[in-house]
Design an enzyme around this catalytic site. Sequence first.
Site, mmCIF file in Angstrom:
data_model
loop_
_atom_site.group_PDB
_atom_site.id
_atom_site.type_symbol
_atom_site.label_atom_id
_atom_site.label_comp_id
_atom_site.label_asym_id
_atom_site.label_seq_id
_atom_site.Cartn_x
_atom_site.Cartn_y
_atom_site.Cartn_z
ATOM 1 N N ASN A 96 -23.935 4.290 -4.628
ATOM 2 C CA ASN A 96 -22.569 4.337 -4.102
ATOM 3 C C ASN A 96 -21.956 2.940 -4.246
ATOM 4 O O ASN A 96 -22.601 1.946 -3.908
ATOM 5 C CB ASN A 96 -22.603 4.765 -2.645
ATOM 6 C CG ASN A 96 -23.586 5.906 -2.411
ATOM 7 O OD1 ASN A 96 -24.783 5.727 -2.598
ATOM 8 N ND2 ASN A 96 -23.096 7.041 -2.030
ATOM 9 N N GLY A 116 -17.939 8.251 2.901
ATOM 10 C CA GLY A 116 -19.087 8.423 3.781
ATOM 11 C C GLY A 116 -19.633 7.109 4.307
ATOM 12 O O GLY A 116 -20.571 7.104 5.102
ATOM 13 N N HIS A 151 -16.607 8.555 -7.234
ATOM 14 C CA HIS A 151 -16.862 7.149 -7.564
ATOM 15 C C HIS A 151 -16.222 6.734 -8.893
ATOM 16 O O HIS A 151 -16.934 6.357 -9.820
ATOM 17 C CB HIS A 151 -18.369 6.875 -7.666
ATOM 18 C CG HIS A 151 -19.135 7.171 -6.416
ATOM 19 N ND1 HIS A 151 -20.500 7.350 -6.402
ATOM 20 C CD2 HIS A 151 -18.729 7.304 -5.119
ATOM 21 C CE1 HIS A 151 -20.908 7.582 -5.165
ATOM 22 N NE2 HIS A 151 -19.853 7.579 -4.364
ATOM 23 N N GLU A 190 0.853 -1.204 0.000
ATOM 24 C CA GLU A 190 0.000 0.000 0.000
ATOM 25 C C GLU A 190 0.883 1.247 0.000
ATOM 26 O O GLU A 190 1.747 1.388 0.856
ATOM 27 C CB GLU A 190 -0.922 -0.021 1.224
ATOM 28 C CG GLU A 190 -1.626 1.301 1.528
ATOM 29 C CD GLU A 190 -2.472 1.837 0.387
ATOM 30 O OE1 GLU A 190 -3.333 1.106 -0.124
ATOM 31 O OE2 GLU A 190 -2.265 3.014 0.002
ATOM 32 N N GLU A 249 -27.807 11.354 -2.822
ATOM 33 C CA GLU A 249 -27.697 11.302 -1.375
ATOM 34 C C GLU A 249 -27.874 12.700 -0.802
ATOM 35 O O GLU A 249 -27.464 13.692 -1.415
ATOM 36 C CB GLU A 249 -26.372 10.681 -0.929
ATOM 37 C CG GLU A 249 -25.173 11.522 -1.240
ATOM 38 C CD GLU A 249 -23.867 10.800 -0.879
ATOM 39 O OE1 GLU A 249 -23.088 11.397 -0.120
ATOM 40 O OE2 GLU A 249 -23.622 9.688 -1.353
#
Length: 501
Positions: free
Chosen positions: A479, A115, A441, A35, A356
């Site tokens: 989402n 979120g 997204h 990572e 949303e």
Amino acid sequence: ANGAHVPAIVIGSGYGAAVSALRLGEAGIETTVLEMGRLWNEPGGDGKVFCTMTSPDERSMWFKRRTEAPLSTLLWLDVVNRDIDPYPGVLDRVNYADMSVYVGRGVGGGSLVNGGMAVVPRRDYFEEVLPGVDANAMYDRYFPLAQTELQVNTIDTEFYKSTEYYRFSRVAAAQAEAAGIKTVFVPDVYDFDYMEREAAGTAEKSALGGEVIYGNNHGKMSLDKTYLASALATGKVTIAARHQVRSIELDADGNYALTVEHRGDADELIETKRLTCRHLFLGAGSLGTTELLLRARDTGALPDLDEAVGSGWGPNGNVMTARANHLWNPTGLKQSTIPVMGIDDWDNPEARVFAELAPLPAGIETWISLYLAITDNPERGRFTYDAAADKAVLDWSLEQAQPGVAAAKSMFDRINERHGTSYRYDLFGDDRAFADDFCYHPLGGCVLGKATDGYGRLNGYERLYATDSSLIPGSIGVNPLVTITALAERNLEAIIAADFA
Ligand code: FDA
């Protein structure tokens, strides 16, 4: 260590990568996760791991000199962003010509900054987007499995109705319903029992204290607390943070050889490592996975990768917009950062929109209703490899965002007409009412069944897999985190059964 060989390597540690790590570890396969971002587990000088949204510091963003928040202005004033020192902060904004993409950086990927809205897509739309995937298996088995592992929960309706922290949501929901548009509660990975304790004053505030896009210090069940913790508990998985994969090639034994840079907080190079593995899983996100594969294909390292690598990209139809309410409709000084309601107009054949009800926790009354709309924009972009810059470049124009804007506008126009209200033009840095130049997204670039087989195996090679949002062709209607997770569960089950025999 430099020169090491492991049976499996997973690149990245977001949803697709975390599922891969857990299932490989459970199958007894030694796995290393690489990572590029930090491991976010140590408090800074203020005693907190993450900084807040209202006073961001170096921890907020990935090597920027100034924060680049999605809502950059208020009354056109540059009051939101702050100068910061360059540092491997948790949120990145990758700026292409006509589209900027927000992504998480750190062990846990997007789960650290998002979120947490955990929405299962509509079955009819899922079948439209991914016709090659057995929907029965997804809806009977993999979506429920993903929701359980991610610890998805739903807000208590009494708490929702009574707390001042969701006034912004109740105001916007009532207005949508009055305009004849359906509203739905949206599940989340934020622990709502914890949130109720925050509201009661018995737990430290996180969602109720303005934390989200730069990380939540409490409450959020991000991947480091779920999938990745379980993966480490198998004893077979190790995670190396601040390790960025630069390139992938095949060695003479048919293993994948990775060039990996281990870097420090000042971005100084600590060591360049060569690591090899038998099975390689790309979970570096839509942008990261696509860039690594394009680089490998177009530099000739993996020349047989499919022509389709790079194409089929979309922003999930993301369009952000805001409305100005009348003075008698305040949206609240106190706002939870976790959205829990959506406006669902997806059944409207003229303009499919799911939006949303987003918070704007400014610490002052703004009378603003903010929305992140997900629209059914059919436009697709394409990544190409820029050899001189050694980077993937996104071919996507502002015009391509306009079908999404038109769909969102048609829905919010109905709400404005019903209530005699209007849009806010002062929030996105200029005078646009619809933010059509950034997204949360990113989807696609290595599309399932196009650049890969039906399970994410890259065409042209063996033991090489894409496991993340790059597999989804540009749109999923809600989402995307649950879909990314469930699809990875499905693919890994098939891959471990067939490719590790
Ligand atoms: P993801 O992007 O999560 O992880 C990829 C990881 O790979 C990153 O940690 C990155 O640092 C690492 N990496 C990249 N290149 C690398 C390299 N070369 N070497 C090593 N590591 C590398 N979705 C949702 O369903 N509900 C929501 O409420 C929200 N809200 C939201 C808010 C904000 C602000 C953002 C930015 C995003 C969301 N999302 C969301 C979207 C969601 O977070 C996103 O779709 C997923 O995190 C994507 O998961 P992936 O597994 O594809 O990768």
